[in-house]
Design an enzyme around this catalytic site. Structure first.
Site, PDB file in Angstrom:
ATOM      1  N   HIS A 140     -59.652  -0.706  13.965  1.00 38.99           N
ATOM      2  CA  HIS A 140     -58.675  -0.183  13.010  1.00 38.99           C
ATOM      3  C   HIS A 140     -59.113  -0.454  11.568  1.00 38.99           C
ATOM      4  O   HIS A 140     -58.693   0.247  10.649  1.00 38.99           O
ATOM      5  CB  HIS A 140     -57.277  -0.775  13.280  1.00 38.99           C
ATOM      6  CG  HIS A 140     -57.107  -2.188  12.809  1.00 38.99           C
ATOM      7  ND1 HIS A 140     -57.349  -3.281  13.616  1.00 38.99           N
ATOM      8  CD2 HIS A 140     -56.720  -2.692  11.605  1.00 38.99           C
ATOM      9  CE1 HIS A 140     -57.111  -4.392  12.935  1.00 38.99           C
ATOM     10  NE2 HIS A 140     -56.728  -4.063  11.714  1.00 38.99           N
ATOM     11  N   LYS A 360     -43.960  -4.781  37.885  1.00 41.63           N
ATOM     12  CA  LYS A 360     -43.658  -6.085  38.462  1.00 41.63           C
ATOM     13  C   LYS A 360     -44.840  -7.038  38.312  1.00 41.63           C
ATOM     14  O   LYS A 360     -45.978  -6.703  38.666  1.00 41.63           O
ATOM     15  CB  LYS A 360     -43.320  -5.944  39.948  1.00 41.63           C
ATOM     16  CG  LYS A 360     -42.143  -5.025  40.247  1.00 41.63           C
ATOM     17  CD  LYS A 360     -40.853  -5.557  39.633  1.00 41.63           C
ATOM     18  CE  LYS A 360     -39.678  -4.649  39.981  1.00 41.63           C
ATOM     19  NZ  LYS A 360     -38.423  -5.108  39.341  1.00 41.63           N
ATOM     20  N   LYS A 417     -60.886 -36.126  -3.598  1.00 43.30           N
ATOM     21  CA  LYS A 417     -60.259 -36.346  -4.908  1.00 43.30           C
ATOM     22  C   LYS A 417     -61.255 -36.962  -5.890  1.00 43.30           C
ATOM     23  O   LYS A 417     -61.239 -36.649  -7.089  1.00 43.30           O
ATOM     24  CB  LYS A 417     -59.050 -37.262  -4.747  1.00 43.30           C
ATOM     25  CG  LYS A 417     -58.239 -37.462  -6.011  1.00 43.30           C
ATOM     26  CD  LYS A 417     -57.006 -38.307  -5.741  1.00 43.30           C
ATOM     27  CE  LYS A 417     -56.160 -38.485  -6.996  1.00 43.30           C
ATOM     28  NZ  LYS A 417     -54.954 -39.306  -6.722  1.00 43.30           N
TER      29      LYS A 417
END
Length: 479
Positions: A140, A360, A417
């Site tokens: 797609h 089913k 950090k």
């Protein structure tokens, strides 16, 4: 950084002019979502409006009644999150030199990334097309690029794009590449033409081929969970706040703080959970098989007018965007309410869905059972029980973290950090999250199409269990 009245950002490092926002969308997930005038112009085209009539989750609404949202609002949400992520990166790292052109192209790609979806979304490309076009590899995403080009041409948008600062055809290539991937796949060569390797991080925002962490997933996690009534533990706002671009092996890559590794595992676990509980739900699966069967039976008898007045079957419309733009979920009602004798079989299947006379479920297994093994078994059990072997259906369900058997976090880079410029991998002993032993699971489900009694279903199940016994540690009927 400057901002217009409703929030469209303009970066001081660029020379683009301040533009007024022409429309604000009230979204149930994000609240007020301001849209750039060019995005609004794209939204107000027949090709984009078509997404209003394609359900985001295909047949899931037959099990979860609230899940009837569409590709339309999802696409707006992806564009919005793309804008938020690019804004955050630019504020934190002005040295990245993100321009207004970059921002606008990323937003357009987010808006248009799903233009190529067919009726009932993934049901069309994963169930219908493989049955009617055997051997053809169709995605797609490729149709999204074709529909985007069709949208631009039919609505004469190139001049408007240039008026808003885009450079053509370079920026059109960039948009296409974000949707469907690289144009040039020569090994060892930078595969993209729309942007240089210095801006490689921009290709990780809409559809991240490297590790799957992208705004497309963030929106459908939040949006689908909302409409399904399920909980999502992933916090995309937190991820955006910690996102940072670092150099990794000569390319600029979006990284996040080392302490966010557990949040990322939450993201992939959310994906796994949504597939297990909703997208691959057993009843959803069999209803989508029924819809696909109805579309296959109707394929030869429904014709759609395309370019030059030529008529196309549903399976052929993917090659003509004029015809494809007319193909949406409405084909369900078209078949259901038709009085055509040629559509009688397809109509009966859809009537059975509406009256809950479903295929089913008769057996399942996590063992590998090939199509040949299944067909041999179906013929034998049908002979002994006086059934029709063609009424047995084998469905293969695969659920993973987005990269089949691999851990996607192995492809992610983090920073600390202390040194936010240095990217590194997280070792397994640094992860607090309870990681699964396997990142992929599969299940074989067997359905029987005709009405039958419980005794026959039990006999079929017993026969399947004798021929394909479950491992001792396999849970019974988990999915």
């Amino acid at each position: 950084m400057l901002a217009c009245e409703l929030g469209v950002m303009v970066f001081p490092s660029t020379q683009c002019c301040l533009e007024s926002c022409s429309k604000v969308f009230n979204d149930p997930i994000y609240g007020l979502v301001p849209m750039h005038p060019l995005l609004v112009r794209i939204i107000d085209t027949p090709q984009f409006q078509r997404l209003r009539y394609i359900k985001q989750l295909g047949g899931v609404c037959y099990v979860y009644p609230g899940a009837s949202h569409t590709r339309f609002e999802h696409s707006i949400g992806v564009s919005h999150l793309a804008e938020k992520l690019v804004q955050e990166l630019n504020e934190r790292q002005p040295e990245l030199q993100i321009t207004c052109r970059d921002m606008l192209c990323v937003q357009i790609a987010g808006l248009c990334h799903d233009l190529g979806h067919g009726p009932f979304s993934h049901l069309f490309d994963k169930m219908f097309i493989p049955k009617v076009s055997r051997g053809r590899k169709w995605k797609h995403e490729d149709a999204s690029v074709a529909m985007f080009d069709h949208l631009v041409d039919q609505n004469e948008l190139k001049n408007l794009m240039e008026q808003h600062g885009l450079v053509l055809p370079e920026d059109l290539d960039f948009i296409r590449e974000q949707i469907a991937g690289p144009i040039d796949k020569t090994p060892g060569k930078w595969p993209y033409e729309g942007r240089p390797v210095e801006k490689s991080f921009l290709y990780e925002i809409i559809a991240n081929k490297r590790n799957g962490v992208d705004v497309d997933k963030w929106d459908y996690f939040a949006r689908d969970s909302y409409y399904l009534g399920l909980q999502s533990n992933f916090d995309h706002v937190r991820y955006i706040n910690f996102a940072r671009v670092c150099e990794v092996d000569g390319e600029s890559q979006i990284c996040t703080r080392d302490k966010e590794v557990d949040n990322l595992y939450d993201m992939f676990h959310t994906r796994f959970s949504l597939h297990r509980r909703a997208y691959q739900h057993r009843v959803v699966n069999l209803i989508e098989l029924m819809i696909a069967d109805a579309l296959v039976k109707a394929n030869e008898h429904i014709k759609i007018e395309g370019s030059g007045g030529e008529m196309f079957r549903m399976s052929e419309a993917i090659d003509d965007m004029e015809a494809y733009s007319k193909l949406t979920d409405h084909v369900f009602e078209q078949i259901l309410h038709s009085s055509s004798p040629e559509l009688a079989e397809a109509r009966q299947i859809l009537e059975n869905i509406t009256c809950r006379r479903l295929y089913k479920f008769v057996a399942d297994s996590r063992r590998e059972v090939s199509q040949v093994q299944f067909e041999d078994w179906a013929r034998e059990v049908a002979r002994r029980m006086n059934l029709d072997a063609n009424d047995f259906v084998r469905s293969v369900i695969r659920i993973d973290y987005g990269m089949k058997e691999d851990d996607p976090i192995d492809q992610m880079r983090f920073y600390s950090k202390k040194d936010p410029t240095k990217a590194f991998k997280i070792s397994k002993n640094q992860v607090f999250f309870l990681k699964p032993k396997s990142f992929s699971q599969h299940q074989i489900r067997i359905y029987y199409k005709k009405e039958t009694d419980e005794e026959t279903i039990k006999a079929i199940n017993d026969d399947w269990s004798r021929n394909f016994p479950k491992p001792q540690d396999e849970p019974q009927n988990e999915c």
